[in-house]
Design a protein around this motif. Sequence first.
Motif, PDB file in Angstrom:
ATOM      1  N   HIS A  85       0.712  -1.482  -0.138  1.00 36.60           N
ATOM      2  CA  HIS A  85       0.086   0.053  -0.264  1.00 36.60           C
ATOM      3  C   HIS A  85       0.831   1.191  -0.112  1.00 36.60           C
ATOM      4  N   HIS A  86       0.489   2.226  -0.619  1.00 35.65           N
ATOM      5  CA  HIS A  86       1.052   3.595  -0.820  1.00 35.65           C
ATOM      6  C   HIS A  86      -0.094   4.518  -1.233  1.00 35.65           C
ATOM      7  N   PHE A  87       0.047   5.824  -0.894  1.00 38.85           N
ATOM      8  CA  PHE A  87      -1.035   6.641  -1.208  1.00 38.85           C
ATOM      9  C   PHE A  87      -0.556   7.979  -2.069  1.00 38.85           C
ATOM     10  N   TYR A  88      -1.329   8.245  -2.855  1.00 41.17           N
ATOM     11  CA  TYR A  88      -1.220   9.698  -3.547  1.00 41.17           C
ATOM     12  C   TYR A  88      -2.263  10.344  -2.954  1.00 41.17           C
ATOM     13  N   ILE A  89      -2.130  11.499  -2.282  1.00 46.36           N
ATOM     14  CA  ILE A  89      -3.043  12.401  -1.780  1.00 46.36           C
ATOM     15  C   ILE A  89      -2.971  14.086  -2.352  1.00 46.36           C
ATOM     16  N   THR A  90      -4.049  14.325  -3.189  1.00 45.79           N
ATOM     17  CA  THR A  90      -4.045  15.716  -3.763  1.00 45.79           C
ATOM     18  C   THR A  90      -4.998  16.655  -2.838  1.00 45.79           C
ATOM     19  N   PHE A  91      -4.175  17.725  -2.754  1.00 40.40           N
ATOM     20  CA  PHE A  91      -4.898  18.857  -1.910  1.00 40.40           C
ATOM     21  C   PHE A  91      -4.750  19.972  -2.597  1.00 40.40           C
ATOM     22  N   LYS A  92      -5.520  21.025  -2.073  1.00 40.39           N
ATOM     23  CA  LYS A  92      -5.652  22.651  -2.646  1.00 40.39           C
ATOM     24  C   LYS A  92      -4.503  23.173  -1.648  1.00 40.39           C
ATOM     25  N   THR A  93      -3.572  23.783  -2.256  1.00 41.82           N
ATOM     26  CA  THR A  93      -2.285  24.329  -1.368  1.00 41.82           C
ATOM     27  C   THR A  93      -2.781  25.717  -0.735  1.00 41.82           C
ATOM     28  N   GLY A  94      -3.814  26.390  -1.304  1.00 42.76           N
ATOM     29  CA  GLY A  94      -4.372  27.790  -0.634  1.00 42.76           C
ATOM     30  C   GLY A  94      -5.568  27.613   0.027  1.00 42.76           C
ATOM     31  N   ALA A  95      -5.794  26.399   0.400  1.00 43.26           N
ATOM     32  CA  ALA A  95      -7.188  26.185   1.406  1.00 43.26           C
ATOM     33  C   ALA A  95      -6.947  26.396   2.829  1.00 43.26           C
ATOM     34  N   PRO A  96      -7.812  26.973   3.394  1.00 42.26           N
ATOM     35  CA  PRO A  96      -7.502  27.254   4.885  1.00 42.26           C
ATOM     36  C   PRO A  96      -6.924  26.343   5.692  1.00 42.26           C
ATOM     37  N   GLY A  97      -5.966  26.607   6.570  1.00 39.60           N
ATOM     38  CA  GLY A  97      -5.451  25.541   7.296  1.00 39.60           C
ATOM     39  C   GLY A  97      -4.111  24.781   6.723  1.00 39.60           C
ATOM     40  N   VAL A  98      -4.042  24.820   5.521  1.00 39.71           N
ATOM     41  CA  VAL A  98      -2.880  24.076   4.941  1.00 39.71           C
ATOM     42  C   VAL A  98      -1.769  25.057   5.285  1.00 39.71           C
ATOM     43  N   ASP A  99      -0.549  24.094   5.552  1.00 36.34           N
ATOM     44  CA  ASP A  99       0.732  24.731   5.851  1.00 36.34           C
ATOM     45  C   ASP A  99       1.863  23.808   5.443  1.00 36.34           C
ATOM     46  N   ILE A 100       2.358  24.268   4.471  1.00 39.67           N
ATOM     47  CA  ILE A 100       3.417  23.904   3.741  1.00 39.67           C
ATOM     48  C   ILE A 100       4.570  24.952   3.516  1.00 39.67           C
ATOM     49  N   PRO A 101       5.761  24.543   3.301  1.00 48.71           N
ATOM     50  CA  PRO A 101       6.820  25.498   2.877  1.00 48.71           C
ATOM     51  C   PRO A 101       6.436  26.284   1.966  1.00 48.71           C
ATOM     52  N   ARG A 102       6.900  27.571   1.985  1.00 49.55           N
ATOM     53  CA  ARG A 102       6.497  28.469   1.038  1.00 49.55           C
ATOM     54  C   ARG A 102       7.058  28.371  -0.359  1.00 49.55           C
TER      55      ARG A 102
END
Length: 160
Positions: free
Chosen positions: A41-58
Amino acid sequence: MSDETPDSLIPYDEIVQEALRAVVGRVLGEVEASGRLPGEHHFYITFKTGAPGVDIPRHLTERFPDEMTIVIQNRFWDLKVRDDGFEVGLSFNQAPAKLAIPFAAITGFVDPAVNFALQFQAQVDESGVREHDRAENDSPRLEPAEDGSNVVSVDFSRKK
């Protein structure tokens, strides 16, 4: 008698989306509890980078201003699952990064090892209006994948 489906005062589309996102939370919670991914098993997870609460490096936000897909497979660490999202450590070009992603920001979850996938509507659109507030309450159209896999796409958009 009218052929039109009446507008629902119950946000079924939002309820279904939240339930499907809970599947992602449960799966990630089981990985967190065991400390590893089972089998292949392994996962690809796609998400909206500008969504509220998303915290990723600049630098990731600059590179992926709208949407990003991460892979949870061999090299990840510090997976922590909360009721509303998860945190995980990943490497990007050999540079470690910590990401915090709310479940509401997720638009796709795929486990290619078993041909399983979920697709979600973004819960917040460009104007910040939640999808169910736009009165798009028609019945969903289920469209099975043509390749025979276990992918089901649910479209909650209004019929035109």
